[in-house]
Scaffold this motif. Structure first.
Motif, PDB file in Angstrom:
ATOM      1  N   SER A  46       0.805  -1.215   0.000  1.00 24.39           N
ATOM      2  CA  SER A  46       0.000   0.000   0.000  1.00 24.39           C
ATOM      3  C   SER A  46       0.837   1.264   0.000  1.00 24.39           C
ATOM      4  O   SER A  46       0.303   2.348  -0.094  1.00 24.39           O
ATOM      5  CB  SER A  46      -0.921   0.001   1.226  1.00 24.39           C
ATOM      6  OG  SER A  46      -0.146  -0.026   2.406  1.00 24.39           O
ATOM      7  N   THR A  51      -2.410   5.373   3.829  1.00 25.38           N
ATOM      8  CA  THR A  51      -2.730   3.968   4.111  1.00 25.38           C
ATOM      9  C   THR A  51      -2.099   3.492   5.414  1.00 25.38           C
ATOM     10  O   THR A  51      -2.510   2.464   5.955  1.00 25.38           O
ATOM     11  CB  THR A  51      -2.268   3.061   2.956  1.00 25.38           C
ATOM     12  OG1 THR A  51      -0.861   3.226   2.763  1.00 25.38           O
ATOM     13  CG2 THR A  51      -2.997   3.410   1.665  1.00 25.38           C
ATOM     14  N   ASP A  52      -1.108   4.225   5.925  1.00 24.97           N
ATOM     15  CA  ASP A  52      -0.440   3.811   7.159  1.00 24.97           C
ATOM     16  C   ASP A  52      -1.394   3.782   8.352  1.00 24.97           C
ATOM     17  O   ASP A  52      -1.171   3.049   9.307  1.00 24.97           O
ATOM     18  CB  ASP A  52       0.731   4.757   7.476  1.00 24.97           C
ATOM     19  CG  ASP A  52       1.877   4.602   6.495  1.00 24.97           C
ATOM     20  OD1 ASP A  52       1.877   3.603   5.758  1.00 24.97           O
ATOM     21  OD2 ASP A  52       2.739   5.485   6.455  1.00 24.97           O
ATOM     22  N   CYS A  54      -4.640   3.011   8.282  1.00 19.63           N
ATOM     23  CA  CYS A  54      -5.803   2.161   8.076  1.00 19.63           C
ATOM     24  C   CYS A  54      -5.832   1.035   9.104  1.00 19.63           C
ATOM     25  O   CYS A  54      -4.804   0.448   9.441  1.00 19.63           O
ATOM     26  CB  CYS A  54      -5.768   1.530   6.682  1.00 19.63           C
ATOM     27  SG  CYS A  54      -5.686   2.736   5.339  1.00 19.63           S
ATOM     28  N   TYR A  57      -6.048  -2.843   5.278  1.00 19.02           N
ATOM     29  CA  TYR A  57      -6.059  -2.222   3.958  1.00 19.02           C
ATOM     30  C   TYR A  57      -6.012  -3.279   2.871  1.00 19.02           C
ATOM     31  O   TYR A  57      -5.118  -4.117   2.842  1.00 19.02           O
ATOM     32  CB  TYR A  57      -4.877  -1.265   3.791  1.00 19.02           C
ATOM     33  CG  TYR A  57      -4.878  -0.552   2.452  1.00 19.02           C
ATOM     34  CD1 TYR A  57      -5.853   0.402   2.168  1.00 19.02           C
ATOM     35  CD2 TYR A  57      -3.938  -0.846   1.479  1.00 19.02           C
ATOM     36  CE1 TYR A  57      -5.881   1.056   0.956  1.00 19.02           C
ATOM     37  CE2 TYR A  57      -3.951  -0.188   0.263  1.00 19.02           C
ATOM     38  CZ  TYR A  57      -4.921   0.766  -0.002  1.00 19.02           C
ATOM     39  OH  TYR A  57      -4.943   1.400  -1.207  1.00 19.02           O
ATOM     40  N   GLY A  59      -6.309  -2.731  -1.049  1.00 23.98           N
ATOM     41  CA  GLY A  59      -6.454  -1.711  -2.079  1.00 23.98           C
ATOM     42  C   GLY A  59      -7.205  -2.151  -3.306  1.00 23.98           C
ATOM     43  O   GLY A  59      -7.634  -1.309  -4.105  1.00 23.98           O
ATOM     44  N   CYS A 163     -10.198   2.809   4.838  1.00 28.59           N
ATOM     45  CA  CYS A 163      -9.446   3.351   3.692  1.00 28.59           C
ATOM     46  C   CYS A 163     -10.139   3.004   2.380  1.00 28.59           C
ATOM     47  O   CYS A 163      -9.540   2.443   1.459  1.00 28.59           O
ATOM     48  CB  CYS A 163      -8.005   2.858   3.721  1.00 28.59           C
ATOM     49  SG  CYS A 163      -7.039   3.625   5.044  1.00 28.59           S
ATOM     50  N   TRP A 183      -9.863  10.478   2.767  1.00 30.19           N
ATOM     51  CA  TRP A 183     -10.514   9.465   1.932  1.00 30.19           C
ATOM     52  C   TRP A 183     -11.847   9.926   1.350  1.00 30.19           C
ATOM     53  O   TRP A 183     -12.587   9.135   0.772  1.00 30.19           O
ATOM     54  CB  TRP A 183     -10.688   8.163   2.714  1.00 30.19           C
ATOM     55  CG  TRP A 183      -9.379   7.456   2.869  1.00 30.19           C
ATOM     56  CD1 TRP A 183      -8.522   7.527   3.931  1.00 30.19           C
ATOM     57  CD2 TRP A 183      -8.740   6.610   1.916  1.00 30.19           C
ATOM     58  NE1 TRP A 183      -7.407   6.775   3.700  1.00 30.19           N
ATOM     59  CE2 TRP A 183      -7.506   6.191   2.462  1.00 30.19           C
ATOM     60  CE3 TRP A 183      -9.078   6.151   0.647  1.00 30.19           C
ATOM     61  CZ2 TRP A 183      -6.614   5.354   1.796  1.00 30.19           C
ATOM     62  CZ3 TRP A 183      -8.201   5.307  -0.036  1.00 30.19           C
ATOM     63  CH2 TRP A 183      -6.988   4.923   0.545  1.00 30.19           C
ATOM     64  N   GLU A 378      -6.064   0.665  -7.952  1.00 33.14           N
ATOM     65  CA  GLU A 378      -5.896   0.440  -6.524  1.00 33.14           C
ATOM     66  C   GLU A 378      -6.418   1.678  -5.802  1.00 33.14           C
ATOM     67  O   GLU A 378      -6.345   2.790  -6.327  1.00 33.14           O
ATOM     68  CB  GLU A 378      -4.411   0.196  -6.250  1.00 33.14           C
ATOM     69  CG  GLU A 378      -4.069  -0.362  -4.901  1.00 33.14           C
ATOM     70  CD  GLU A 378      -3.723   0.734  -3.920  1.00 33.14           C
ATOM     71  OE1 GLU A 378      -3.583   0.427  -2.727  1.00 33.14           O
ATOM     72  OE2 GLU A 378      -3.603   1.902  -4.348  1.00 33.14           O
ATOM     73  N   ARG A 379      -6.992   1.490  -4.638  1.00 39.81           N
ATOM     74  CA  ARG A 379      -7.692   2.579  -3.976  1.00 39.81           C
ATOM     75  C   ARG A 379      -6.835   3.820  -3.758  1.00 39.81           C
ATOM     76  O   ARG A 379      -7.236   4.945  -4.087  1.00 39.81           O
ATOM     77  CB  ARG A 379      -8.243   2.082  -2.632  1.00 39.81           C
ATOM     78  CG  ARG A 379      -9.476   1.205  -2.778  1.00 39.81           C
ATOM     79  CD  ARG A 379      -9.824   0.519  -1.468  1.00 39.81           C
ATOM     80  NE  ARG A 379     -11.131  -0.120  -1.510  1.00 39.81           N
ATOM     81  CZ  ARG A 379     -11.551  -1.020  -0.625  1.00 39.81           C
ATOM     82  NH1 ARG A 379     -10.740  -1.388   0.375  1.00 39.81           N
ATOM     83  NH2 ARG A 379     -12.755  -1.554  -0.724  1.00 39.81           N
ATOM     84  N   ALA A 380      -5.650   3.667  -3.188  1.00 41.16           N
ATOM     85  CA  ALA A 380      -4.802   4.830  -2.925  1.00 41.16           C
ATOM     86  C   ALA A 380      -4.386   5.518  -4.212  1.00 41.16           C
ATOM     87  O   ALA A 380      -4.280   6.743  -4.269  1.00 41.16           O
ATOM     88  CB  ALA A 380      -3.570   4.408  -2.123  1.00 41.16           C
TER      89      ALA A 380
END
Length: 447
Positions: A46, A51-52, A54, A57, A59, A163, A183, A378-380
């Motif tokens: 991630s 993301t740290d 979350c 996570y 993604g 997240c 987010w 990917e989400r991030a």
């Protein structure tokens, strides 16, 4: 509670005809100030950054080799059901994309977009429960266009812990630009703080030395607009002489209008939604001898046509492009929207004017463009894309003269509006001025 799953017919999708991504300057805002979101590491991790924090996570949850599943919560029944029309606009856009085989992302694959939804009746606690279930049980990749300020504030901790992107929220609350909650991102409406500043710019230029009376909802919607109007008028000789508020549950607002009419102010600014805005306009016309210039938040041609005879002629409001107007039929994207929007509404037995769901069509187009621009599916990475976002304006229908972009120091995608005058005889809203504050509307907490 209504629960549904939507997908659409399939036919070739001509990207050159990519449809309506914005119907007005009030559509399309994005938020979240601060630094960029970290994309995934090469090994599929991630990365660092948001993301740290979350709780856990994943993604790529909601992604398969062939589809992307997203969720929506809004009012689909009850007195606020019209606000949920975004659903059908989004579905119409995804139907069109899916008919061509889906959206192509960074891995070179095409995937269809599958949209699931729940009715929250415009109740924040229900919206929160809906979103929690769609994340925990349905595994959605992202939430799209959740409607209402209170709902978006309620779901904020849910999205933050998991997240999960909350993209293009159906509110203009400037709080969606708060960098402490990375987010979520605004959409469909310009931030209310921009609207107040734009009205201040217009009033100070066109009513120098003038007096302003203001009525606003006693909630974050009204407070954000009034606060920014006050800020924007500082240093000018255009002054606010009276400000009153009302509750959205108040059945009669004539007392507030009597108070404001006693000031004989040159301008009455109305920060109210829908039926209450119309009630206020009618009350000024029928119960007072006061004849101020009216300036209101967004009202459509259809709403203005429902005013009492003689009420509201010449008022100023936010300009937009009416897709129901035959004069706009040949604008790029309108034909696609009318075709696919009509199909989606007919299939789901929705009895609303097509113009009611254009905001959702906007969100659909923005989401597809974000997927296409993200460095990975990917989400991030998608969040990073919308934080530094310049959508393809070649496919957009919107009031000319507005810049669309976000960046590290620019949390809102749209910070401009057109001011339009209502011509009751012609039944038209005619643009008189366009004001763009691109890059000049920072996140400011409400006081």
């Amino acid at each position: 509670m209504t629960v549904g799953h939507l997908s659409g017919d399939r036919r070739p999708f001509d990207r050159g005809r990519r449809a309506l991504a914005a119907v007005s300057v009030v559509a399309l805002t994005a938020s979240c100030a601060g630094g960029a979101v970290s994309a995934p590491d090469d090994d599929g991790g991630s990365g660092s950054g948001i993301t740290d924090r979350c709780a856990s996570y994943d993604g790529t949850e909601g992604i398969t080799d062939t589809s992307i599943t997203v969720g929506f919560s809004g009012a689909l029944s009850g007195p606020f059901a019209a606000t949920g029309a975004h659903l059908w606009g989004m579905q119409a856009y995804f139907d069109m994309v899916n008919a061509a085989g889906g959206v192509e992302t960074a891995d070179g694959r095409k995937r269809t977009i599958e949209l699931i939804y729940k009715d929250d009746h415009y109740v924040a606690s229900t919206a929160k429960a809906n979103v929690q279930e769609m994340i925990d049980d349905k595994g959605v990749f992202a939430m799209l266009s959740v409607i209402g300020t209170s709902a978006n504030m309620a779901i904020r901790p849910v999205l933050d812990r998991a997240c999960v992107p909350g993209l293009f929220a159906g509110t203009g609350s400037p709080e969606l630009g708060n960098p402490d909650f990375p987010w979520q991102i605004n959409g469909a409406l310009a931030p209310y703080s921009a609207e107040g500043l734009i009205y201040a710019d217009y009033l100070s230029s066109n009513f120098p030395g003038g007096t302003i009376a203001v009525i606003s909802q006693n909630d974050d919607y009204g407070r954000a607009k009034f606060q920014s109007l006050e800020t924007g008028l500082e240093g000018s000789d255009t002054t606010i002489v009276e400000h009153v508020t009302f509750e959205v549950t108040d059945p009669d607002l004539s007392g507030q209008i009597t108070t404001l009419a006693a000031t004989d102010a040159d301008v009455l600014v109305i920060f109210a939604l829908g039926a209450q805005a119309l009630q206020l306009i009618n009350t000024v016309s029928t119960r007072t001898d006061w004849n101020p210039q009216l300036l209101t938040s967004l009202l459509s041609v259809g709403q203005l046509e429902s005013l009492d005879p003689g009420a509201g002629d010449g008022l100023l409001t936010t300009g937009s492009i009416d897709v129901d107007d035959p004069a706009n039929a040949d604008l790029p994207g309108v034909a696609d929207y009318l075709e696919w929007g009509a199909k989606a509404m007919a299939r789901n037995k929705v009895e609303l004017p097509l113009s009611a769901s254009t905001g959702g069509w906007v969100v659909g187009d923005l989401f597809v463009q974000a997927l296409e621009q993200a460095e990975s599916l990917e989400r991030a990475s998608v969040m990073e894309a919308v934080r530094d976002f310049r959508p393809d304006t070649g496919s957009l229908i919107m009031v000319p003269g507005i810049v669309l972009e976000t960046g590290p120091d620019d949390p809102y995608l749209v910070e401009g509006m057109a001011i339009a005058r209502w011509n009751a005889d012609a039944g038209t809203l005619d643009t008189v001025e366009t004001i763009d504050l691109n890059g000049q509307v920072p996140y400011t907490p409400l006081t």
